[in-house]
Each structure stands twice: as structure tokens, then as C-alpha cells.
Design an enzyme around this catalytic site. Structure first.
Site, PDB file in Angstrom:
ATOM      1  N   LYS A 115      66.485 -16.177 -80.097  1.00  0.00           N
ATOM      2  CA  LYS A 115      65.762 -15.013 -79.557  1.00  0.00           C
ATOM      3  C   LYS A 115      64.418 -14.898 -80.255  1.00  0.00           C
ATOM      4  CE  LYS A 115      66.106 -12.330 -83.385  1.00  0.00           C
ATOM      5  NZ  LYS A 115      64.944 -11.782 -84.143  1.00  0.00           N
TER       6      LYS A 115
ATOM      7  N   ASP B 140      71.595  -8.356 -85.253  1.00  0.00           N
ATOM      8  CA  ASP B 140      71.186  -9.024 -84.026  1.00  0.00           C
ATOM      9  C   ASP B 140      72.358  -9.526 -83.182  1.00  0.00           C
ATOM     10  OD1 ASP B 140      68.492  -8.649 -84.584  1.00  0.00           O
ATOM     11  OD2 ASP B 140      68.281 -10.583 -85.589  1.00  0.00           O
TER      12      ASP B 140
ATOM     13  N   ALA C 263      64.760 -18.186 -89.963  1.00  0.00           N
ATOM     14  CA  ALA C 263      63.485 -18.333 -89.275  1.00  0.00           C
ATOM     15  C   ALA C 263      63.050 -17.086 -88.513  1.00  0.00           C
ATOM     16  CB  ALA C 263      63.557 -19.513 -88.306  1.00  0.00           C
ATOM     17  N   GLY C 264      63.929 -16.075 -88.400  1.00  0.00           N
ATOM     18  CA  GLY C 264      63.608 -14.903 -87.592  1.00  0.00           C
ATOM     19  C   GLY C 264      63.916 -15.108 -86.121  1.00  0.00           C
TER      20      GLY C 264
END
Length: 283
Positions: free
Chosen positions: A10, A136, A97-98
Site C-alpha cells: 500500500k 495497517d 519501507a512504509g
């Protein structure tokens, strides 16, 4: 029996931190969308009541520290499953990595085990379970495009962004979300224009969507890791229409409609870091 589940990464179109909660977490508001960069999860049912994980990554543990393992353990415990499972993870999403790599793997495990053991649980049931694993994970259970609020557990579907190319550039560092959230000073945050961004999605206005991208955590990560700011500036200079750090970083992405421009930006960014990807939106 063997099953497969796709676990897409995402990106954050917005990330806003609203307040500190009594439980130590933060109330957030995040618009996220999935992209065509995915891990592949393979499930092998075992008669023996155990969970095993295999993957080829020196950065990701293959034991109970792995979020996919935790998802399987929680699923088995919650629904009193006595069978076992071997989970093979093919990692394509960069680590720390986010991009939600661990969260999307955990979400895929919940979806996969639901199918493997014919539990017939709804995505809402699985998202509620995922909320116990990480911020998340509920969004990743659903995928697509959505806004997550509360601690991330309240997910509402949104209209997908206009189809476009996404260039991802990750510097050779990892960023701990927990460390970034610990450094938040609420009165110093820059808040994205979330309502305006939602409006641009509803209207399918790519240009205005790009000007309303925003991430409250960007400056915190950039102060600690100046190379993230350098990558963002380089991507803007290379011609990206919309550019933002995803999650707590350090990956920076650029959105662009034209394929030839996307390839030019991709080639340009390969001079700054090793992990550069050119993908499409899925959301």
C-alpha cells in the site's frame, strides 16, 4: 491442500495524526491505496498442530516474531483450530519501507486461513482480528482504496484514484514506525487536507489529488534521515506530478499519468538508490 494468497503493498495518499490515545497509541486518519507490488503467500495444511514459516530474507524473521506467524497463531487460538499450517512467503515488498509489507502479509494469512479451513468469516471479521495485530492490517485485509481512522481499525472504502503509474524509491535504510511515532509533537505537525483529498478522489481529478497528498510524519523522518528529503526533491525535479513519503518511510513515491515520463523518472531514481520500482495502482 495448498492455497495461494496475494499480499499487495500500500501507499499512503495521506497520513494525519490527530491525537494521543489513553492506550499509548495515536488516533490517525489515513487514506491508503494498494499498488501492483505484492508478496506471495503459500499455505500448506499440516495435520500436526503447529505453525511454520519459510522465506528467503535476511531482514525478516521466520519464527513467532514474524507478523504473519502472529496472525496465524491468533487465528488458530481465536477459532480453536487444532490443525497446523506451513506458510511460505515470497517477499517482493521492501522491508521497513512504509509500504505495509508485514501488515499485508498478516492480512493475507488471515484471508488464506479463512479459506484453508473453510471458516466462512467475513472481511469485517478478519479486519477486526487484524486490528489486534497492527495499525495497517485492517486496511490490508480489505485492500483497494480506503480511509482508516481510530487506531487504524475503522476502515471505510473510497473511490479509487485515477489509473496512473507509481515510481517507488527506497533508500538503503529501514525506519521503525514506533520510533517515528515516539518523536511526534502534536502541536508541530503539518496536517494534510484529508477532506479535500477525498473530494478529488470522488471527482477523479488526478492533478488536484496530487496537490493534496500529505503526510504528517514526513518531516520527522526527513529530519532523522535527510536522504529521504533528497530523494523526494530529486523525484519532483525529475517530473513527478504527485510526490510523497509513504507511511513512516523511508520510501518515497511519485505519481504520473504518462508511461514514458514514468520510465524517465524510474531511470533517474536508480541513480539515487538500489530499490526502485515502477508499478501501477491497484486501488
Amino acid at each position: 491442500m495448498v492455497l495461494y494468497e496475494k499480499a499487495p503493498a500500500k501507499i499512503n495518499l495521506s497520513l494525519d495524526v490527530l491525537s494521543k490515545r489513553d492506550d499509548g497509541y495515536h488516533n490517525v486518519e489515513m487514506i491508503m491505496t494498494t499498488i501492483d507490488l505484492s508478496d506471495r503467500i503459500e499455505f500448506h495444511e499440516m495435520k500436526k498442530d503447529r505453525i511454520t514459516i519459510s522465506l528467503e530474507s535476511r531482514f525478516v524473521p521466520n519464527d513467532e516474531r514474524n507478523l504473519a506467524y502472529k496472525a496465524a497463531a491468533l487465528f488458530k487460538e481465536r477459532y480453536d483450530i487444532k490443525a497446523g499450517v506451513h506458510i511460505k512467503i515470497e517477499k517482493n515488498i521492501p522491508v521497513s519501507a512504509g509500504l505495509g509489507g508485514g501488515s499485508t502479509d498478516a492480512a493475507a494469512v488471515l484471508r488464506g486461513l479463512n479459506r484453508l479451513w473453510s471458516m466462512n468469516l467475513s472481511l469485517s471479521d478478519l479486519a477486526n482480528l487484524g486490528a489486534e495485530l497492527g495499525t495497517d492490517v485492517p486496511f490490508c485485509v480489505y485492500g483497494g482504496t480506503g480511509i482508516a481512522s481510530g487506531r487504524g481499525e475503522i476502515v471505510k472504502s473510497l473511490k479509487a484514484p485515477p489509473a496512473c503509474w507509481v515510481v517507488l524509491a527506497k533508500p538503503n535504510i529501514g525506519v521503525s514506525s514506533g520510533m517515528v511515532f515516539q518523536q511526534i509533537k502534536l502541536d508541530e505537525l503539518i496536517h494534510p487536507t484529508t477532506k479535500e483529498l477525498i473530494k478529488t478522489l470522488e471527482e477523479g481529478d488526478f492533478s488536484r489529488m496530487c496537490t493534496n497528498l500529505g503526510n504528517s510524519l514526513e518531516n520527522i523522518t526527513m529530519e532523522r534521515h535527510p536522504e529521504v528529503r533528497q530523494i523526494k526533491e530529486a523525484m519532483i525535479q525529475a517530473g513527478s506530478t504527485g510526490t510523497l513519503m509513504s507511511g513512516s518511510g523511508p520510501t518515497v513515491y511519485g505519481l504520473v499519468m504518462q508511461e514514458n515520463k514514468a520510465h524517465r523518472i524510474y531511470n533517474s531514481m536508480r541513480g539515487f538508490c538500489e530499490e526502485v520500482f515502477l508499478v501501477r495502482l491497484l486501488g
